[in-house]
Scaffold this motif. Structure first.
Motif, PDB file in Angstrom:
ATOM      1  N   TRP A  68       0.872  -1.173   0.000  1.00 36.24           N
ATOM      2  CA  TRP A  68       0.000   0.000   0.000  1.00 36.24           C
ATOM      3  C   TRP A  68       0.910   1.223   0.000  1.00 36.24           C
ATOM      4  O   TRP A  68       1.668   1.452   0.966  1.00 36.24           O
ATOM      5  N   TYR A  70       1.896   5.082   0.214  1.00 36.92           N
ATOM      6  CA  TYR A  70       1.442   6.302   0.885  1.00 36.92           C
ATOM      7  C   TYR A  70       2.275   7.469   0.372  1.00 36.92           C
ATOM      8  O   TYR A  70       3.397   7.705   0.836  1.00 36.92           O
ATOM      9  N   SER A  76       3.680   0.428   2.835  1.00 35.16           N
ATOM     10  CA  SER A  76       3.696  -0.686   3.774  1.00 35.16           C
ATOM     11  C   SER A  76       3.504  -1.972   2.977  1.00 35.16           C
ATOM     12  O   SER A  76       2.936  -1.959   1.885  1.00 35.16           O
ATOM     13  N   GLN A 162      -8.083  12.859   8.250  1.00 37.92           N
ATOM     14  CA  GLN A 162      -6.949  12.532   7.390  1.00 37.92           C
ATOM     15  C   GLN A 162      -5.721  13.368   7.756  1.00 37.92           C
ATOM     16  O   GLN A 162      -4.592  12.853   7.783  1.00 37.92           O
ATOM     17  N   ASP A 165      -4.307  12.023  10.985  1.00 37.10           N
ATOM     18  CA  ASP A 165      -3.601  10.772  10.733  1.00 37.10           C
ATOM     19  C   ASP A 165      -2.233  11.028  10.124  1.00 37.10           C
ATOM     20  O   ASP A 165      -1.245  10.356  10.486  1.00 37.10           O
ATOM     21  N   GLU A 166      -2.121  11.970   9.219  1.00 35.34           N
ATOM     22  CA  GLU A 166      -0.823  12.265   8.604  1.00 35.34           C
ATOM     23  C   GLU A 166       0.168  12.790   9.634  1.00 35.34           C
ATOM     24  O   GLU A 166       1.345  12.431   9.608  1.00 35.34           O
ATOM     25  N   SER A 169       1.005   9.528  11.852  1.00 41.14           N
ATOM     26  CA  SER A 169       1.762   8.466  11.186  1.00 41.14           C
ATOM     27  C   SER A 169       3.003   8.975  10.471  1.00 41.14           C
ATOM     28  O   SER A 169       3.922   8.198  10.192  1.00 41.14           O
ATOM     29  N   MET A 171       2.855   9.968   7.457  1.00 43.24           N
ATOM     30  CA  MET A 171       2.677   9.558   6.066  1.00 43.24           C
ATOM     31  C   MET A 171       1.336  10.065   5.535  1.00 43.24           C
ATOM     32  O   MET A 171       0.356  10.108   6.282  1.00 43.24           O
ATOM     33  N   ARG A 173      -1.719   9.229   4.196  1.00 52.83           N
ATOM     34  CA  ARG A 173      -2.515   8.013   4.010  1.00 52.83           C
ATOM     35  C   ARG A 173      -3.984   8.348   3.753  1.00 52.83           C
ATOM     36  O   ARG A 173      -4.877   7.619   4.161  1.00 52.83           O
ATOM     37  N   GLN A 174      -4.239   9.440   3.054  1.00 51.53           N
ATOM     38  CA  GLN A 174      -5.607   9.913   2.894  1.00 51.53           C
ATOM     39  C   GLN A 174      -6.532   8.863   2.280  1.00 51.53           C
ATOM     40  O   GLN A 174      -7.662   8.664   2.751  1.00 51.53           O
ATOM     41  N   MET A 176      -6.248   5.563   2.204  1.00 50.00           N
ATOM     42  CA  MET A 176      -6.468   4.454   3.129  1.00 50.00           C
ATOM     43  C   MET A 176      -7.438   4.846   4.238  1.00 50.00           C
ATOM     44  O   MET A 176      -8.365   4.094   4.567  1.00 50.00           O
ATOM     45  N   PHE A 287      -1.377  -3.107   6.841  1.00 48.77           N
ATOM     46  CA  PHE A 287      -1.541  -1.722   6.404  1.00 48.77           C
ATOM     47  C   PHE A 287      -0.609  -0.772   7.138  1.00 48.77           C
ATOM     48  O   PHE A 287      -0.308   0.299   6.665  1.00 48.77           O
TER      49      PHE A 287
END
Length: 288
Positions: A68, A70, A76, A162, A165-166, A169, A171, A173-174, A176, A287
Motif C-alpha cells: 500500500w 502512501y 507498507s 486525514q 492521521d498524517e 503516522s 505519512m 494516508r488519505q 487508506m 496496512f
C-alpha cells in the motif's frame, strides 16, 4: 498424491502476476492454511486499497504479496504468504523482490513474523519496534470514559481526520483512511471543533478490529478505544498496538489477551510524527 504427480507439480512453470479479484479465493485458501483469520471481504478490501502480486502454478495461487503506497515516499507491505509445500524453494524471495519493485523505491514498512525475519533482513530491513496482537471475546459491557468530547464522526470530519492521521503516522494516508472510514464506525475527540484523535472499528477476521487509533496521549487513546468497545459487548475484538506505548497491560485488564507479536521493520527512513499526535493501534499489521 503419487510421487510422480508431486514431481510434476513441483516442476511446473511459475507465473508471477498482478493480484486481481479472481485471485481472492486462492489467497483466502493460503491464509486459512496459515491459520490467519482473513475473510474473503478482508482480501477484497486489501486489494481495492492496495496492489499486489500472486505466484501461480498449474492455475493455482501458491503465494501472495501486497503493498500500500502512501504518497511518493512511503509504503507498507504485508499479506506475504507462500504455501507450505513450496516453502524453502526461493519462492518467497521471488515474490518479495517483485513486491519491492512495485513500491518504486519508497521507504517500506512491514511487521514480520519470526519466520520472515531472515528474508527481510537480507533485503535491507531493520527492526525498530514490536507490535502486540490483543484479542478475545468482549464479555462485559464497558463504559466510555469521555468528558463529552468524544462523538461519532460525520462525513464533514474526514479531511480533519486525514490531516490528523498524517501528523500521527508521518505519512499521507488519505486514501487508506477514507476507505477505512467508509467501511467502519469512526469516533473522534472534538476539542471545540478541532479533531484531536480518532479511532475506527470495523468488521474484520473473527469479529471486529479497532484501529487505527490515533491520539495526542496514551490517555486519549484509551478513551477512544473504550468508546469503541462500549458498543461491542459479546463480539470478538482484535487490537494491534505498538508495544512502546505501554497499552498491553491495560488491554489485558479488559479481557483482550496478548496472543502474538510481530517485529516492526523498515527499509529506508522511518516516518516522523508531527507534534503530539501518535498512532497507538494499527488498522492491521499489513496496512501499518
Amino acid at each position: 498424491m503419487t510421487l510422480e504427480y508431486a514431481r510434476k507439480t513441483l516442476s511446473a512453470p511459475l507465473d508471477l502476476t498482478k493480484f486481481e479479484a479472481r485471485h481472492v479465493p486462492g489467497a483466502l485458501k493460503l491464509s486459512q492454511e496459515m491459520g490467519w483469520p482473513y475473510r474473503s471481504e478482508d482480501w477484497e478490501f486489501a486489494a481495492t486499497v492496495g496492489q499486489g502480486l500472486v505466484l501461480m502454478r498449474n492455475g493455482g495461487v501458491i503465494g501472495t504479496a501486497m503493498c500500500w503506497n502512501y504518497g511518493e515516499a512511503y509504503a507498507s507491505a504485508g499479506m506475504i504468504i507462500v504455501t507450505a509445500s513450496a516453502q524453502g524453494g526461493g519462492f518467497g524471495s521471488r515474490l518479495f523482490d517483485g513486491l519491492l519493485e512495485v513500491t518504486g523505491g519508497r521507504n517500506v514498512l512491514l511487521n514480520s513474523t519470526e519466520e520472515g525475519l531472515t528474508l527481510y533482513k537480507r533485503r535491507g530491513f531493520t527492526a525498530w519496534g514490536t507490535v502486540f496482537q490483543h484479542q478475545g471475546p468482549l464479555g462485559v459491557a464497558l463504559v466510555p470514559h469521555d468528558r463529552g468530547d468524544i462523538r461519532l464522526a460525520t462525513v464533514s470530519d474526514l479531511v480533519a481526520i486525514q490531516a490528523f492521521d498524517e501528523r500521527a503516522s508521518g505519512m499521507p494516508r488519505q486514501a487508506m483512511v477514507a476507505a477505512l472510514a467508509d467501511v467502519g464506525d469512526v469516533a473522534v475527540i472534538d476539542l471545540g471543533g478541532r479533531v484531536a484523535g480518532y479511532a475506527i472499528a470495523r468488521s474484520f477476521g473473527r469479529g471486529y478490529v479497532i484501529g487505527p487509533v490515533a491520539a495526542e496521549s496514551v490517555h486519549d487513546a484509551q478513551r477512544l478505544i473504550l468508546a469503541q468497545l462500549s458498543g461491542l459487548k459479546g463480539q470478538f475484538v482484535r487490537i494491534d498496538i505498538h508495544a512502546e506505548h505501554g497499552l498491553g497491560d491495560w488491554l489485558e485488564s479488559l479481557g483482550l489477551k496478548q496472543v502474538g507479536q510481530a517485529t516492526a521493520m523498515i527499509k529506508g527512513l522511518r516516518p516522523v510524527s508531527v507534534g503530539p499526535a501518535r498512532i497507538y493501534a494499527l488498522a492491521n499489521q499489513s496496512f501499518g
